[in-house]
Design an enzyme around this catalytic site. Structure first.
Site, PDB file in Angstrom:
ATOM      1  N   TYR A 142      -1.429   8.468   3.257  1.00  0.00           N
ATOM      2  CA  TYR A 142      -2.891   8.488   3.216  1.00  0.00           C
ATOM      3  C   TYR A 142      -3.466   9.359   4.336  1.00  0.00           C
ATOM      4  CZ  TYR A 142      -3.883   4.966  -0.364  1.00  0.00           C
ATOM      5  OH  TYR A 142      -4.014   4.299  -1.545  1.00  0.00           O
ATOM      6  N   LYS A 193      11.423   3.191  -0.091  1.00  0.00           N
ATOM      7  CA  LYS A 193      12.317   3.982  -0.959  1.00  0.00           C
ATOM      8  C   LYS A 193      13.294   4.732  -0.055  1.00  0.00           C
ATOM      9  CE  LYS A 193      12.153   5.439  -4.855  1.00  0.00           C
ATOM     10  NZ  LYS A 193      13.132   5.205  -5.959  1.00  0.00           N
ATOM     11  N   ASP A 226      10.430   0.623  -6.311  1.00  0.00           N
ATOM     12  CA  ASP A 226      10.381   0.643  -7.783  1.00  0.00           C
ATOM     13  C   ASP A 226      10.922  -0.667  -8.346  1.00  0.00           C
ATOM     14  OD1 ASP A 226      12.903   1.362  -6.832  1.00  0.00           O
ATOM     15  OD2 ASP A 226      13.315   2.787  -8.445  1.00  0.00           O
ATOM     16  N   ASP A 250      -0.638  -0.088  -2.029  1.00  0.00           N
ATOM     17  CA  ASP A 250      -1.788   0.149  -2.907  1.00  0.00           C
ATOM     18  C   ASP A 250      -1.399  -0.152  -4.352  1.00  0.00           C
ATOM     19  OD1 ASP A 250      -4.373   1.111  -3.666  1.00  0.00           O
ATOM     20  OD2 ASP A 250      -3.427   2.998  -4.270  1.00  0.00           O
ATOM     21  N   ASP A 254      -2.166  -3.729  -6.889  1.00  0.00           N
ATOM     22  CA  ASP A 254      -2.838  -3.680  -8.194  1.00  0.00           C
ATOM     23  C   ASP A 254      -1.991  -4.383  -9.256  1.00  0.00           C
ATOM     24  OD1 ASP A 254      -5.044  -2.280  -7.242  1.00  0.00           O
ATOM     25  OD2 ASP A 254      -5.058  -0.860  -8.917  1.00  0.00           O
TER      26      ASP A 254
HETATM   27  C1  IPM Z   1      -7.646   0.113  -2.399  1.00  0.00           C
HETATM   28  C2  IPM Z   1      -8.266   1.305  -3.073  1.00  0.00           C
HETATM   29  C3  IPM Z   1      -8.400   2.449  -2.083  1.00  0.00           C
HETATM   30  C4  IPM Z   1      -7.016   2.834  -1.625  1.00  0.00           C
HETATM   31  C5  IPM Z   1      -9.181   3.662  -2.603  1.00  0.00           C
HETATM   32  C6  IPM Z   1     -10.559   3.283  -3.075  1.00  0.00           C
HETATM   33  C7  IPM Z   1      -9.249   4.755  -1.577  1.00  0.00           C
HETATM   34  O1  IPM Z   1      -7.523   1.650  -4.188  1.00  0.00           O
HETATM   35  O2  IPM Z   1      -8.228  -0.382  -1.413  1.00  0.00           O
HETATM   36  O3  IPM Z   1      -6.607  -0.352  -2.858  1.00  0.00           O
HETATM   37  O4  IPM Z   1      -6.339   3.644  -2.266  1.00  0.00           O
HETATM   38  O5  IPM Z   1      -6.584   2.309  -0.606  1.00  0.00           O
HETATM   39 MG    MG Z   2      -5.914   0.325  -4.638  1.00  0.00          MG
END
Ligand code: IPM
Ligand code: MG
Length: 370
Positions: A142, A193, A226, A250, A254
């Site tokens: 990042y 990884k 993975d 990240d 999700d």
């Molecule tokens: C998160 C989001 C952010 C990230 C974006 C909005 C930059 O996806 O907080 O998970 O990638 O960290």
């Molecule tokens: Mg995210």
């Protein structure tokens, strides 16, 4: 009672809608004498760009630095797709994380029993799930340099991002994970990884050494990122605390969110280093979900992740664990009563709006108050 300074950054899309519900919860806690808050509100993301031409203004950055906790909604949307890269909405969020040095991102994924059927996975796989993803938040790809697109002069361009981690960055996030594990299931799964990445080799080495040196009482497993993604959907209850880098964290968080029924359910805390004198940490609390521009302004958003994020502020910034438990209990209570926003509808016959869900949680707080 100490008064806590909250700096509210609703942002874009559904951010302002879910923020309005968290304010009701904060007001209720204040009225009941459970916590005392002083709030200020600022602009971030596209909203800040429209007003100031940047993703967050210097004066709002100063307020973020000075408060006890930033409460962040969400940023982004198609409206700002063509703004300059450095002023894109996400840049505001990334600057807050970087400048406040919020290296530890805690993303709990808890499946409320009442929601087990809203998950895309079978009930027995997710029911009772309680995992904590600890994502490194200020390093890795990042922020690594160089980060650029260069023109190769032969009609080709080259896009470059840099994945980079130093020992101290891995060690301090590892420490957060081990400390949390001691208070939970006493198990950490570290993920990288190392089969293809040098930063992964170092990550594995540093976490292993830290474990041996200071946390041998905690069970430590290593899993390639993975494979961890696969195991998260195969049998997620094998995990307690997962510690991983910025990018894998990240993605994996999700994935984890869908185990709980919806991305609209996941709160998060981003914490800095404790001040050696006061013990206080800089902190920001935000839902894991984004700005969801497609449903913004329609009253469809689920405010639970946002309200849960205030709950995390009570727990991690203000030492108000009991009040945090109350917020969690109120959320569970409302879900048990069958109330659902659209994202967690499942088999429910009707759904409620953002405001109705927020009001119900406030009403439930009154009932679950101990
Ligand atoms: C998160 C989001 C952010 C990230 C974006 C909005 C930059 O996806 O907080 O998970 O990638 O960290
Ligand atoms: Mg995210």
């Amino acid at each position: 009672m100490a008064t806590h300074k909250l700096f509210l950054l609703p942002g874009d899309g559904i951010g302002p809608e879910v923020m309005a519900e968290v304010v009701k919860v904060a007001d209720w806690l204040g009225k009941e004498g459970i916590a005392s808050f002083e709030t200020e509100t600022g602009l971030v993301g596209g909203a800040a760009y429209d007003a100031h031409g940047v993703a967050i203004s210097e004066s709002d950055m100063a307020l973020a630095m000075a408060c006890d906790a930033v409460i962040f909604g969400a940023v982004g949307g198609p409206k700002w797709d063509s703004v300059p890269y450095d002023a894109r909405p996400e840049a505001g969020l990334l600057r807050l994380r970087k400048d406040l040095k919020l290296f530890a991102n805690l993303r709990p994924a808890i499946c409320y029993p009442a929601l087990a059927d809203a998950s895309s996975l079978k009930r027995e796989i997710v029911e009772g799930l309680d995992i904590m993803i600890v994502r490194e938040l200020t390093g890795g790809v990042y922020f690594g340099e160089p980060k650029e697109i260069i023109d190769l002069g032969n009609g080709q361009k080259r896009g470059i991002d840099t994945q980079v981690y130093d020992t101290y960055e891995i060690e301090r996030i590892g420490r957060v994970a081990f400390e949390l594990a001691r208070k939970r299931g006493n198990k950490v799964t570290s993920s990288e990884k190392r089969n293809v990445m040098k930063s992964g080799v170092l990550w594995h080495e540093v976490i292993s050494a830290l474990h041996k040196r200071e946390y041998a009482d905690v069970q430590l497993d290593h899993m390639l990122a993975d494979a961890l993604g696969m195991q998260l959907v195969r049998w997620p209850k094998q995990f307690d605390v997962i510690v991983t880098d910025n990018l894998f964290g990240d993605m994996l968080s999700d994935v984890a969110s869908m185990l709980t029924g919806s991305l609209g359910m996941l709160p998060s805390a981003s914490l800095g280093e404790a001040d050696p004198l006061t013990g206080k940490r800089k902190a920001m609390y935000e839902p894991v979900h984004g700005s969801a521009p497609d449903i913004a302004g329609k009253g469809l958003a689920n405010p639970i992740a946002m309200i849960g994020s205030l709950g995390m502020a009570l727990r991690y910034s203000f030492g108000l664990g009991e009040a945090a438990d109350m917020v969690d209990a109120a959320i569970a209570h409302v879900l048990e009563s069958g109330m659902r926003t659209a994202d967690i509808k499942g088999d429910a016959t009707s759904t409620v709006s953002t405001v109705e869900m927020g009001d119900a949680i406030v009403a439930a707080l009154g009932k679950t108050k101990v």
